[in-house]
Design an enzyme around this catalytic site. Structure first.
Site, PDB file in Angstrom:
ATOM      1  N   ASP A 244       1.685   6.250   5.666  1.00 29.68           N
ATOM      2  CA  ASP A 244       0.698   5.327   5.091  1.00 29.68           C
ATOM      3  C   ASP A 244       1.231   4.661   3.803  1.00 29.68           C
ATOM      4  OD1 ASP A 244      -1.705   4.118   5.652  1.00 29.68           O
ATOM      5  OD2 ASP A 244      -2.916   5.522   4.485  1.00 29.68           O
TER       6      ASP A 244
ATOM      7  N   GLU B 151      -9.460   3.826   2.191  1.00 29.77           N
ATOM      8  CA  GLU B 151      -8.933   3.937   0.825  1.00 29.77           C
ATOM      9  C   GLU B 151      -7.909   2.861   0.494  1.00 29.77           C
ATOM     10  OE1 GLU B 151      -7.616   5.374   3.354  1.00 29.77           O
ATOM     11  OE2 GLU B 151      -5.476   5.034   3.023  1.00 29.77           O
TER      12      GLU B 151
ATOM     13  N   ARG C 153      -7.862  -0.344   1.054  1.00 33.48           N
ATOM     14  CA  ARG C 153      -8.425  -1.562   0.460  1.00 33.48           C
ATOM     15  C   ARG C 153      -8.896  -1.322  -0.960  1.00 33.48           C
ATOM     16  NH1 ARG C 153     -12.712  -1.847   5.296  1.00 33.48           N
ATOM     17  NH2 ARG C 153     -10.939  -0.767   6.259  1.00 33.48           N
TER      18      ARG C 153
ATOM     19  N   LYS D 200     -10.060  12.719   8.462  1.00 36.08           N
ATOM     20  CA  LYS D 200      -9.565  12.279   9.763  1.00 36.08           C
ATOM     21  C   LYS D 200      -9.484  13.467  10.718  1.00 36.08           C
ATOM     22  CE  LYS D 200      -6.486   8.545   8.253  1.00 36.08           C
ATOM     23  NZ  LYS D 200      -7.132   7.462   9.006  1.00 36.08           N
TER      24      LYS D 200
ATOM     25  N   ASP E  86      -2.490  10.174   3.847  1.00 38.19           N
ATOM     26  CA  ASP E  86      -3.896   9.794   4.022  1.00 38.19           C
ATOM     27  C   ASP E  86      -4.602  10.791   4.934  1.00 38.19           C
ATOM     28  OD1 ASP E  86      -6.334   8.553   4.283  1.00 38.19           O
ATOM     29  OD2 ASP E  86      -5.589   6.862   5.486  1.00 38.19           O
TER      30      ASP E  86
ATOM     31  N   LYS F 231       0.844  -1.204   0.000  1.00 36.29           N
ATOM     32  CA  LYS F 231       0.000   0.000   0.000  1.00 36.29           C
ATOM     33  C   LYS F 231       0.876   1.250   0.000  1.00 36.29           C
ATOM     34  CE  LYS F 231      -3.237   2.599   2.990  1.00 36.29           C
ATOM     35  NZ  LYS F 231      -4.088   2.577   4.202  1.00 36.29           N
TER      36      LYS F 231
END
Ligand code: BES
Ligand code: MN
Ligand code: ZN
Length: 497
Positions: free
Chosen positions: A292, A353, A355, A281, A274, A269
């Site tokens: 991330d 996001e 996944r 968030k 993020d 990933k």
């Protein structure tokens, strides 16, 4: 740093600092320290009796100009209880102790083997711990930066080992540690420095240096292929996404018949930042989301090592990279996309996001012909709740692959703990209008995420590592800060099993 091996006696080791592991349940009169006796005085017993140093893990005690020995300094390192001492303990205290002493230019370091552990493994752990300690995370400090220099590390042991063999293993350990530091360095770079374009360029540089094939798909190519789950996440950012595909092939001389296993895909990933997107968030700790991309960087670090260590197996790296931002062009909660696999997804939370981009990357890895897929991702806060900052979550649809990963983690000193993939977890991600939705309820969140990914690997042997809790060093008392590079060594070990 030069790596060496010596069979010298304790008192004979010529070095600037001699590391002496000490147990908290040490026999103070042990004959192994006879050499340190000066007349009636026993240096080791004296230090232990002073209670300034008790041999507990993490403690250390530096003795300058010790009598009776050739070493210029003795560095007593707490190794904890002798009964549970292993190579991982040695790696741990080497990294924490030398990170604390990073400012000191020791020059030559020697590590004295106390036995009880396979000497090869101990030597490798010492090399890894030392090199990981020397990585400096304070890159952006404009003052007070120490430049640590250790010119030589020698492992001193009386164990019956072949000199060439142990030195060869130590060289391998050096590569693993340097590639871990390479990953840590990338992960620590903030979002204004590394975006998907920069990450792709780093991958190109790495491929060139290591003689790996590389293919970087841009937005247009991804659109043509229908990678809409990934593209949907990328829409919110002004920086376009990239899908990095690297390939390692064993040397032609390596016989095909010795290759027991088909191609392996490592999928990481690569969210360079993020924010959560429209499902924004909270501000608290959001800066940590620069990490991330830790899964992507672990795969890059592993590929760098693979190019040097040359396992006898074909390996792909597939790295989806995006920035998850809220904006007028960002995806909305409720949007529905058709993924590369053909399955449709209702996006109920834009902060789930990882996944989405992995769904397309996993399906693409299958398309490339992977016989086995291992993905690694900072995927869920729920995994942090479940396992804290100690173990990464391991999910797998295949017992054999899972067992090899667990063994790889043990060899690497990176802890993995298996979590479930039962079909009941699927219910939670059922959508009323699409094949599935991208987020379930709060309880069991790591499992829903894994189950979501499972939908995209079909019957290919697959494992997923959720490293959300272990990508950064979180122990306040440890001198190791920032990214850990978790996964690099496990993934490389896996390529050899
Ligand atoms: N990158 C985060 C997961 C994360 C959280 C990593 C904390 C490291 C530390 C991921 O993209 C995310 O936001 N996951 C959400 C999923 C939820 C919306 C279903 C989460 O875990 O809260
Ligand atoms: Mn997120
Ligand atoms: Zn994320």
């Amino acid at each position: 740093m030069k790596l060496g091996f010596s069979r010298a006696k304790l008192e004979e080791v010529e070095t600037d600092v001699l590391v002496l592991p000490m147990f908290e349940d040490e026999d103070q009169t042990s004959s192994s320290f006879a050499a340190l006796k000066d007349g009636s005085e026993n240096l080791v017993a004296e230090v232990l009796q002073s209670r300034e140093f008790r041999g507990k893990l993490g403690e250390f005690y530096l003795i300058p100009r010790p009598p009776k020995v050739k070493a210029k300094r003795l560095l007593l390192c707490g190794a904890g209880k002798q009964r549970v001492y292993d190579a991982n303990t040695l790696r741990q205290f080497m990294s924490t102790t030398f990170a604390k002493l990073r400012q000191i230019n020791f020059g030559k370091v020697a590590v004295f083997d106390r036995g009880g552990v396979d000497a090869d493994a101990a030597a490798c752990a010492a090399v890894e711990g030392l090199i990981m300690a020397l990585y400096d995370p304070e890159e952006y400090k404009t003052s007070n930066r120490g430049t640590p220099r250790i010119s030589e590390m020698t492992f001193v042991s009386s164990a019956k080992v072949k000199r060439d063999r142990i030195l060869q293993k130590m060289e391998r350990a050096r590569i693993l540690a340097e590639c871990t530091n390479f990953a840590r360095h990338l992960i620590n770079q903030p979002g204004n420095i590394i975006n998907p374009l920069v990450l792709a360029q780093k991958a190109r540089d790495l491929a060139k240096e290591g003689g790996l094939k590389i293919d970087v798909l841009d937005e247009k190519q991804m659109r043509q292929k229908g990678m809409n789950a990934l593209l949907s996440v990328a829409k919110g950012s002004s920086v376009p996404p990239r899908l990095i595909v690297m390939r390692y092939r064993p040397l032609a001389g390596m016989k095909r018949k010795h290759r027991q296993r088909g191609p392996l895909a490592l999928v990481g990933k690569g969210v360079t930042f993020d924010t959560g997107g429209i499902s924004l968030k909270p501000a608290q700790s959001m800066e940590e989301m620069k990490a991330d991309k830790a899964g992507a960087c672990a795969v890059l670090g592993a590929m760098k090592a693979i190019a040097k260590l040359k396992p006898n197996r074909e390996i792909f790296a597939v790295i989806p990279s995006v920035e998850n931002m809220p904006s007028g062009t960002a995806q909305r909660p409720g949007d529905v996309v058709k993924s590369f696999s053909g399955k449709t997804i209702e996006i109920t939370n834009t902060d789930a996001e990882g996944r989405l981009i992995l769904a397309d990357a996993l399906a693409y890895a299958r398309r490339l012909g992977a016989a086995e897929i291992v993905d690694i991702a900072t995927l869920t806060g729920a995994c942090v709740v479940a396992l804290g900052h100690v173990c990464a979550g391991l999910f797998s649809s295949n017992g054999d692959l899972r067992d090899r990963l667990l063994e790889s983690g043990r060899r690497a000193g990176e802890k993995l703990w298996q979590l479930p993939l039962d079909d009941e977890y699927k219910k939670e991600i059922q959508s009323e209008i699409a094949d599935m939705k991208n987020s379930g309820g709060r309880p069991g969140g790591a499992c829903y995420a894994a189950k979501f990914l499972h939908e995209f690997v079909g019957d290919t042997a697959w494992a997923h590592l959720d490293i959300a809790g272990v990508d950064l060093f979180k122990d306040e008392t440890s001198p190791l800060k920032g990214a850990s590079g978790f996964g690099v060594r496990t993934l490389v070990e896996f390529c050899f099993l």
